[in-house]
Design an enzyme around this catalytic site. Sequence first.
Site, mmCIF file in Angstrom:
data_model
loop_
_atom_site.group_PDB
_atom_site.id
_atom_site.type_symbol
_atom_site.label_atom_id
_atom_site.label_comp_id
_atom_site.label_asym_id
_atom_site.label_seq_id
_atom_site.Cartn_x
_atom_site.Cartn_y
_atom_site.Cartn_z
ATOM 1 N N LYS A 279 36.258 43.855 45.473
ATOM 2 C CA LYS A 279 35.663 42.643 44.938
ATOM 3 C C LYS A 279 33.971 42.204 44.234
ATOM 4 O O LYS A 279 34.074 42.356 43.198
ATOM 5 C CB LYS A 279 36.315 41.621 45.417
ATOM 6 C CG LYS A 279 37.689 41.096 45.580
ATOM 7 C CD LYS A 279 38.276 39.772 45.744
ATOM 8 C CE LYS A 279 39.659 40.243 46.501
ATOM 9 N NZ LYS A 279 39.457 38.851 47.473
ATOM 10 N N ASP B 44 51.552 45.768 45.104
ATOM 11 C CA ASP B 44 50.723 46.997 44.114
ATOM 12 C C ASP B 44 52.190 47.738 43.337
ATOM 13 O O ASP B 44 52.575 48.268 42.257
ATOM 14 C CB ASP B 44 49.300 47.750 43.638
ATOM 15 C CG ASP B 44 48.329 46.376 43.276
ATOM 16 O OD1 ASP B 44 48.430 45.716 42.395
ATOM 17 O OD2 ASP B 44 47.489 46.523 43.966
ATOM 18 N N ASP C 161 41.800 33.099 45.423
ATOM 19 C CA ASP C 161 43.144 33.194 46.662
ATOM 20 C C ASP C 161 44.135 33.795 45.348
ATOM 21 O O ASP C 161 44.586 33.494 44.301
ATOM 22 C CB ASP C 161 43.563 31.593 47.011
ATOM 23 C CG ASP C 161 44.754 31.781 47.570
ATOM 24 O OD1 ASP C 161 45.066 32.965 48.768
ATOM 25 O OD2 ASP C 161 45.804 31.208 47.867
#
Lengths: 217, 217
Positions: free
Chosen positions: B13, B170, B68
């Site tokens: 990230k 995913d 979030d």
Amino acid sequence: MTRIVLATRNAGKIVELERILDGIAVAGLAAFPDAPEVPETEPTFEGNALLKARAIAAHTGLPAVADDSGLCVDALNGMPGVLSARWSGRFGDATGDKDATGDKDAANLRLVLDQLADVRDGLRGAAFVCAAALVVPANGDRSAVEHTVEGRMRGAIVREPRGTGGFGYDPVFLPDGETRTTAEMAPEEKDAISHRGKAFRALAGLLPDALAAAGRL
Amino acid sequence: MTRIVLATRNAGKIVELERILDGIAVAGLAAFPDAPEVPETEPTFEGNALLKARAIAAHTGLPAVADDSGLCVDALNGMPGVLSARWSGRFGDATGDKDATGDKDAANLRLVLDQLADVRDGLRGAAFVCAAALVVPANGDRSAVEHTVEGRMRGAIVREPRGTGGFGYDPVFLPDGETRTTAEMAPEEKDAISHRGKAFRALAGLLPDALAAAGRL
């Protein structure tokens, strides 16, 4: 004497509806061993109740009542809803049989408690919701008649199960204004305030006109 | 060189945000070993992102970004939502750590598939949603600045997991217009269309003004 069919194998529900529909004989599915199993595949309580009532009215030729109900939790955006009986997903049947084993009830209830573990008091509101459908088949030159009604009981989800009555999520549901969960109430007490009691009483109010309109009175 | 903190321990990230915020150094929580653990207790993605960004900005005195995100399934009225990382409830932590073990991911994903088992194709729509928050602490006589933005990726839930990339849900998420799940895409492909990519890019557009307003440029 008028006779209707309630699409259930639960004797308790039959007695309850017969008490509400004073003077009308209520038969359950046990009286129709060949009645079809109707999977609850609709996304709404109304849809599922209507699906069942139509199938049983078609099979028996008699006026049929069916209900579908569940727990709608605010913090879960109204879910488990129509998935109440299969929320924990580990039992995988599509019939939504709410009268099945306590293991399933316990797994569903435990999952909801876990999902709400971090949800503060004051945000734990919920409602038991029941949709009831009445389908009166056509008779002679009269048209078929269909009605659906909804009953609700507002309350909150407690943090640990309490009580041994009722079934499903009853041990964790505290009705507004009550100090006992619905699993701690006597059946008649629960009927008086319950979602199903309200829906059945609303349907009872519509029944005479519906029977007359369909040429059954 | 301007420096901001991203409230995550996920190196992927950090690299992604640094690539989007061209010319700004992004530090992760690894650089601040005493940073507080912030439980995600709010009922919205925005609330949780803001909670984390405020806590990290207060702890470090630096501009902080937090996100979030979760999966919102139409047939589950938008759930699992903020409960995405703890949907199956069997792991019971309140930190919502999406980077934890695959066991947890697998249990959550399996539960969603089971809950949708009877949901028809065409009613299996869903969205990955990400809220990102930016909190720039006050500097001198300038006020603190706060922004939140939301990114969405629409798609549908397939019936069996496919692919080994990504994490969380995913393997069961098929973006609209795609033939591959997000677990079957390369990371850069996913970033280009993902909820988190969109939210980070939106925040990047607000950053220069926010830093200037707070007296940090």
